[in-house]
Structure formats: C-alpha cells, structure tokens
Scaffold this motif. Sequence first.
Motif, PDB file in Angstrom:
ATOM      1  N   VAL A 137      16.013   1.027   5.431  1.00 52.29           N
ATOM      2  CA  VAL A 137      14.844   1.615   5.842  1.00 52.29           C
ATOM      3  C   VAL A 137      14.149   0.385   6.963  1.00 52.29           C
ATOM      4  N   PRO A 138      13.706   0.880   7.912  1.00 51.18           N
ATOM      5  CA  PRO A 138      13.114  -0.206   8.912  1.00 51.18           C
ATOM      6  C   PRO A 138      11.894  -1.006   8.213  1.00 51.18           C
ATOM      7  N   LEU A 139      11.784  -2.089   8.491  1.00 54.31           N
ATOM      8  CA  LEU A 139      10.653  -2.889   8.008  1.00 54.31           C
ATOM      9  C   LEU A 139       9.465  -2.227   8.622  1.00 54.31           C
ATOM     10  N   THR A 140       8.209  -2.317   7.893  1.00 55.27           N
ATOM     11  CA  THR A 140       6.950  -1.977   8.363  1.00 55.27           C
ATOM     12  C   THR A 140       6.395  -2.541   9.641  1.00 55.27           C
ATOM     13  N   SER A 141       6.193  -1.996  10.684  1.00 58.39           N
ATOM     14  CA  SER A 141       5.926  -2.461  12.086  1.00 58.39           C
ATOM     15  C   SER A 141       4.704  -1.740  12.597  1.00 58.39           C
ATOM     16  N   HIS A 142       4.046  -0.772  11.750  1.00 60.91           N
ATOM     17  CA  HIS A 142       2.796  -0.087  12.319  1.00 60.91           C
ATOM     18  C   HIS A 142       1.861  -0.215  11.110  1.00 60.91           C
ATOM     19  N   GLN A 143       0.459  -0.449  11.453  1.00 58.06           N
ATOM     20  CA  GLN A 143      -0.500  -0.482  10.567  1.00 58.06           C
ATOM     21  C   GLN A 143      -0.740   0.837  10.217  1.00 58.06           C
ATOM     22  N   VAL A 144      -1.214   1.220   9.000  1.00 54.54           N
ATOM     23  CA  VAL A 144      -1.985   2.268   8.568  1.00 54.54           C
ATOM     24  C   VAL A 144      -2.902   1.867   7.336  1.00 54.54           C
ATOM     25  N   ASP A 145      -3.714   2.639   7.331  1.00 50.27           N
ATOM     26  CA  ASP A 145      -4.883   2.369   6.356  1.00 50.27           C
ATOM     27  C   ASP A 145      -4.232   2.838   4.890  1.00 50.27           C
ATOM     28  N   TRP A 146      -4.851   2.284   3.855  1.00 47.54           N
ATOM     29  CA  TRP A 146      -4.240   2.367   2.396  1.00 47.54           C
ATOM     30  C   TRP A 146      -4.402   3.865   1.953  1.00 47.54           C
ATOM     31  N   THR A 147      -5.430   4.727   2.577  1.00 49.43           N
ATOM     32  CA  THR A 147      -5.955   5.961   2.017  1.00 49.43           C
ATOM     33  C   THR A 147      -5.043   6.963   2.768  1.00 49.43           C
ATOM     34  N   THR A 148      -4.106   6.371   3.933  1.00 47.62           N
ATOM     35  CA  THR A 148      -3.256   7.390   4.401  1.00 47.62           C
ATOM     36  C   THR A 148      -2.255   8.315   3.444  1.00 47.62           C
ATOM     37  N   PRO A 149      -2.141   9.460   3.454  1.00 46.64           N
ATOM     38  CA  PRO A 149      -1.466  10.126   2.464  1.00 46.64           C
ATOM     39  C   PRO A 149      -0.033   9.819   2.279  1.00 46.64           C
ATOM     40  N   ASP A 194       0.755  -1.201   0.097  1.00 48.60           N
ATOM     41  CA  ASP A 194      -0.045  -0.143  -0.059  1.00 48.60           C
ATOM     42  C   ASP A 194       0.974   1.125  -0.100  1.00 48.60           C
ATOM     43  N   CYS A 195       2.016   1.155   0.663  1.00 49.16           N
ATOM     44  CA  CYS A 195       2.608   2.550   0.995  1.00 49.16           C
ATOM     45  C   CYS A 195       3.918   2.599  -0.098  1.00 49.16           C
ATOM     46  N   PHE A 196       4.394   1.685  -0.464  1.00 48.73           N
ATOM     47  CA  PHE A 196       5.639   1.677  -1.120  1.00 48.73           C
ATOM     48  C   PHE A 196       5.641   1.282  -2.536  1.00 48.73           C
ATOM     49  N   VAL A 197       4.665   0.295  -2.850  1.00 46.40           N
ATOM     50  CA  VAL A 197       4.451  -0.286  -4.320  1.00 46.40           C
ATOM     51  C   VAL A 197       3.539   0.656  -5.296  1.00 46.40           C
ATOM     52  N   PHE A 198       2.437   0.487  -4.529  1.00 46.52           N
ATOM     53  CA  PHE A 198       1.332   1.295  -5.172  1.00 46.52           C
ATOM     54  C   PHE A 198       0.988   2.906  -4.579  1.00 46.52           C
ATOM     55  N   ILE A 199       2.044   3.669  -5.090  1.00 50.56           N
ATOM     56  CA  ILE A 199       1.939   5.184  -4.475  1.00 50.56           C
ATOM     57  C   ILE A 199       1.201   5.769  -5.559  1.00 50.56           C
ATOM     58  N   GLY A 200       0.124   6.267  -4.740  1.00 49.11           N
ATOM     59  CA  GLY A 200      -0.830   7.143  -5.532  1.00 49.11           C
ATOM     60  C   GLY A 200      -1.769   6.257  -6.127  1.00 49.11           C
ATOM     61  N   GLY A 201      -2.004   5.093  -5.880  1.00 47.44           N
ATOM     62  CA  GLY A 201      -2.912   4.061  -6.305  1.00 47.44           C
ATOM     63  C   GLY A 201      -2.186   3.174  -7.439  1.00 47.44           C
ATOM     64  N   ALA A 202      -2.935   2.381  -7.795  1.00 46.98           N
ATOM     65  CA  ALA A 202      -2.483   1.372  -8.885  1.00 46.98           C
ATOM     66  C   ALA A 202      -1.791   1.919  -9.963  1.00 46.98           C
ATOM     67  N   PHE A 205      -4.069  10.650  -1.682  1.00 39.88           N
ATOM     68  CA  PHE A 205      -4.781   9.624  -0.673  1.00 39.88           C
ATOM     69  C   PHE A 205      -4.916   8.037  -1.479  1.00 39.88           C
ATOM     70  N   ASN A 206      -4.235   7.882  -2.638  1.00 39.25           N
ATOM     71  CA  ASN A 206      -4.022   6.777  -3.045  1.00 39.25           C
ATOM     72  C   ASN A 206      -5.337   6.285  -4.057  1.00 39.25           C
TER      73      ASN A 206
END
Length: 304
Positions: free
Chosen positions: A115-127, A33-41, A73-74
């Motif tokens: 970069v530290p591995l993802t360890s906190h949950q965020v919604d896919w619409t997070t800016p 969600d945060c690093f592959v689909f930046i701005g959406g698909a 917001f993706n």
Amino acid sequence: MGRSLLVTASYINIAAAVAGETPTQIITKQFIDCFVFIGGAGCTLGLIIALAAAGRKGSVMDVAKYSIFPGIFNINETLVYGLPIIFNPFYLGPFLLSPVLSGVISYAAFSLGLVPLTSHQVDWTTPIFLSGYVTTGSFAGVLLQFVCLAVTALLYLPFVRIYHKHTQKNNQRIFSEFSKRISPESAADKSKSVFAQSDEMGILARTLVKDVLVEMGENATGSMMLKYQPKVTRDGKVWGAEALLRWYHPVYGYIPPLVVTGLCEEADLDTELGSWVIDKAYEQLAAWDKEGLAPLSVSVNMSP
C-alpha cells in the motif's frame, strides 16, 4: 509530544509528495486515524459487525444500531459509553487488542510496499474507505481498511458469543428469582414493589412491562397470544373454548401466565391486559364465524 511527532511525520510525507518524491514515514497521523483506530478507539466498527453476526437482539443491539452512522465517521462514544465497553471484562480485551492488531497489519502492508504510504491529509472524521483512498491515493488503502475491519470483527466475535452465553445464564437466574417474587401465588412479601427496586430484578420488571405494552400495542411482534383449549361434549362435539394466555419472550422464553398477570397487576396494567384478552377473543370468534363454523362460546380468565 506523540501527537506532534505524528503530525510532523504527516507533513514530511505530504511535502515529499508535493515535490514529486517518495514519502518515507509509515507511522503518521493519517496512519493512526485511518488504519489503526477504524471506527474510533478500539476499532469498534468491528464490534458492531460482530454483534450483528452473532445475532444479538435487545438493548445491546439497539445501541449498536444507533452507533453505526457515527461510527462510520470514527465517532464511537455512543457505543463505548452505551454498552459500556470499559466496564465490560468481556469486551475490554478485544477493545485494547484490536488497534494493536490493526496497526501491525497496516504497518506490514506499508513496509512491504503493498500500500502506498500516506501522503494526503484527511480529517479524522473522514468516513472509512473514503479516508483510505484519499490519504494513500490508491484503492489499496481501501482494501487495507477492509482487511483490518474484517480482522477486528473476527477478533470481537468469540468474545461477543461468550458474553452472550454469560448474559443468558445470568438473565435466566434473575428471571427465575423474579418469577417467584412476582407470581400472584407467591408467598413472598408483597409490601415492597419490584418496580421500586434498583437492582437487576427491578430493571427486569420494568423491561418486561415495556415488552408487555409493545405486545398489546400496534407494533406487537406476536410473541404474546391466546391459545384456545376446546370444550367438547360427551359425544365429541366442540361447543366452545377457553382462551389461554401464552407469552414466548424472545429472551426469556416461555413466561407462565401467572407471572404475566402478576407483572401486570403490580404495574397497574391488569385492566389493560383484560381488555386486550377480550379483544383478541372477540377477533377469534369473528374469524371462526366467517369460516362458517357453528356458533361457539369462548371463556376468558379475568382478574377480580
């Protein structure tokens, strides 16, 4: 099944972080969600930046402008369906390659410990940028998102320029055919209105009419104007001028007056065009009078 595995991997990292242990899963839901689909698909925020960098104007850039805020917001349906990307052979390639490239860069950054591995949950619409910081707990996540965004924009840019050249050639071809069809002096059959056509020529006609209305309104860009050809006596004294309509369209360049008048006649705007020409001529006469010039006469061409 794939989404379930990604969610499970996210929970493993979150549980490890809560227990004070080091997260172990690179590919998680947050990674996608945060690093592959930046701005959406298709990483379409990169496409918006590429369109702006290429200096695109017109309806394509209008769609891109409307897509900026939701894209942060993706949410990119406005851009994907507005262009549309899927049916565009020029944009489809980078649309499919951008997530792959962004994913490879991100995977390398995480696996190398940059970069530290993802360890906190965020919604896919997070800016964007906020999501990178929250899910990794580090500004390194923000920097990684910035790098991915820049790389995908660079990937889109040459395709945007190639498509721009393609559309320019196609537009000029359509405009050439349209000019022959719409000109009052054309011998083409006038029984069928150009505006009633559903093909490219009909779309062009309706688009140009909208542009004419803009130029005759309060939000005119000044691309349509009057030029004045002086009338001179035998001894060289200027006693008047003839107002000549000129339109330098930002997309199609110089549009001959006969094409403009033919367009307005078919769109039932010939009266409005005539009034606009008279108003502009009077404004110029008033300006010359304020400058203290000798009384001049201005002649204008009117539709019968």
